[in-house]
Design a protein around this motif. Sequence first.
Motif, mmCIF file in Angstrom:
data_model
loop_
_atom_site.group_PDB
_atom_site.id
_atom_site.type_symbol
_atom_site.label_atom_id
_atom_site.label_comp_id
_atom_site.label_asym_id
_atom_site.label_seq_id
_atom_site.Cartn_x
_atom_site.Cartn_y
_atom_site.Cartn_z
ATOM 1 N N GLN A 106 -4.450 35.534 30.426
ATOM 2 C CA GLN A 106 -3.161 36.013 30.928
ATOM 3 C C GLN A 106 -2.772 37.332 30.259
ATOM 4 O OE1 GLN A 106 0.179 33.636 32.684
ATOM 5 N NE2 GLN A 106 0.828 33.710 30.542
ATOM 6 N N ALA A 107 -3.073 37.474 28.976
ATOM 7 C CA ALA A 107 -2.802 38.741 28.285
ATOM 8 C C ALA A 107 -3.611 39.871 28.916
ATOM 9 C CB ALA A 107 -3.133 38.603 26.798
ATOM 10 N N ILE A 108 -4.879 39.588 29.213
ATOM 11 C CA ILE A 108 -5.723 40.605 29.843
ATOM 12 C C ILE A 108 -5.163 40.985 31.209
ATOM 13 C CG2 ILE A 108 -7.986 41.011 30.890
ATOM 14 C CD1 ILE A 108 -8.066 41.304 27.911
ATOM 15 N N ALA A 109 -4.703 39.985 31.980
ATOM 16 C CA ALA A 109 -4.128 40.268 33.297
ATOM 17 C C ALA A 109 -2.888 41.148 33.166
ATOM 18 C CB ALA A 109 -3.783 38.962 34.006
ATOM 19 N N GLU B 141 0.718 35.670 23.062
ATOM 20 C CA GLU B 141 -0.410 36.396 23.641
ATOM 21 C C GLU B 141 -0.777 37.596 22.765
ATOM 22 O OE1 GLU B 141 0.252 37.283 27.781
ATOM 23 O OE2 GLU B 141 1.089 35.297 28.134
ATOM 24 N N LYS B 142 0.219 38.257 22.218
ATOM 25 C CA LYS B 142 -0.047 39.386 21.322
ATOM 26 C C LYS B 142 -0.807 38.911 20.085
ATOM 27 C CE LYS B 142 3.522 41.429 19.441
ATOM 28 N NZ LYS B 142 4.697 42.339 19.316
ATOM 29 N N MET B 143 -0.452 37.726 19.580
ATOM 30 C CA MET B 143 -1.154 37.185 18.418
ATOM 31 C C MET B 143 -2.607 36.866 18.756
ATOM 32 S SD MET B 143 -0.116 33.940 15.997
ATOM 33 C CE MET B 143 1.437 34.753 15.594
ATOM 34 N N VAL B 144 -2.827 36.298 19.949
ATOM 35 C CA VAL B 144 -4.193 36.007 20.374
ATOM 36 C C VAL B 144 -5.020 37.291 20.415
ATOM 37 C CG1 VAL B 144 -5.617 35.292 22.346
ATOM 38 C CG2 VAL B 144 -3.666 33.892 21.647
ATOM 39 N N MET B 145 -4.465 38.337 20.986
ATOM 40 C CA MET B 145 -5.187 39.611 21.082
ATOM 41 C C MET B 145 -5.493 40.169 19.696
ATOM 42 S SD MET B 145 -5.635 40.104 24.316
ATOM 43 C CE MET B 145 -5.913 41.847 24.640
ATOM 44 N N ALA B 146 -4.527 40.079 18.785
ATOM 45 C CA ALA B 146 -4.738 40.601 17.432
ATOM 46 C C ALA B 146 -5.827 39.817 16.707
ATOM 47 C CB ALA B 146 -3.428 40.544 16.644
ATOM 48 N N LEU B 147 -5.790 38.485 16.827
ATOM 49 C CA LEU B 147 -6.792 37.668 16.154
ATOM 50 C C LEU B 147 -8.177 37.868 16.763
ATOM 51 C CD1 LEU B 147 -4.758 34.355 15.733
ATOM 52 C CD2 LEU B 147 -5.393 35.974 13.934
#
Length: 249
Positions: A233-236, A199-205
Motif C-alpha cells: 500500500q505504501a508503494i501504491a 507505512e512510513k516505518m515499514v519503508m524505513a525499516l
Amino acid sequence: MPSPRALGMYRQNATDPVEERVRTHAPLVKRLAYHMIAKLPASVEVDDLIQAGLIGLMEAARNFDPAAGAQFETYASQRIRGAMLDELREADWLPRHIRKSMRDIERALVKLEHQLGRAPNEIEMAQAMNLPLAEYQTLLADARGHQLIYYEDFDNDEGQRDALDGLAADFKSDPLNDLDEDAFRRTLVHSIEHLPEREKMVMALYYNEELNLKEIGAVLGVSESRVCQLHSQAIARLRAKLSDWTQNR
C-alpha cells in the motif's frame, strides 16, 4: 573496471583493439549504471546493471565498425544501455493481472485522497473499490510491493507508454536531466514523509535498515503477511504521487 569474470570472456592481449576498447570504456559502464539506478527501485542492484552493461560493452567492442563514421563511445553507450534495459526486462516478475490491480488501487488512492484531503485508510479503499476488506488486503499481499517503478507496462491500451522505453529516452543527452533527477528525489522524499506513520516505518525499516519482511513484522508486532500488505500500500501511494509529478512536471 570490468570484473574478472566478465573480462575472462576475452583473452588478455594488449594489442587486441577489442580488449583495449573494453578497458578504456569500462568507466562509462559504471557511470551509466549509476545514472540509471537513480530512477529504479531499491531492489535493483547496481552491480547487476554494471555486469549487464559490461556484456553490452564487450559486444559493442567486438561489433564496432570504425568505417561507419560513428564514435565508439556513442555506439557503445547505446549498446550498454540496451543491455541494462534487457536485464531489467528479464528481472520483471510482476504478472499482468496483478499490475492491473495495482493500477486500480493507485487510481482509487488518487481519487479518494482528493476527496478526503488526506490519505485514505484500507477500509475506505476497500469500500471505494467495492471489495471486502479481506479481498483488498489479498490484492496488496499478492503484489508484494517490491517495485516502485514497473519495468514494463503491458496495458498500453490505456495510453500509457512503455516504462522502459521512457526510461531509455530519459538517458539521452539532455542538459535538464540532472535537474529532473533532483526533482524526482525531492518528490519521492516528500511523498515518503507524508505516508501514514506505520507505512512510513515499514519503508524505513525495509530500505534504510534493510530488514526483511519477517524481521519488520517482529519489530512492529504483526505478521509477515501484514507487513507485505502495508509495504504494497505504501508503494501504491508513492507511485500515485510520482505519477502526479510525472504528469505535471
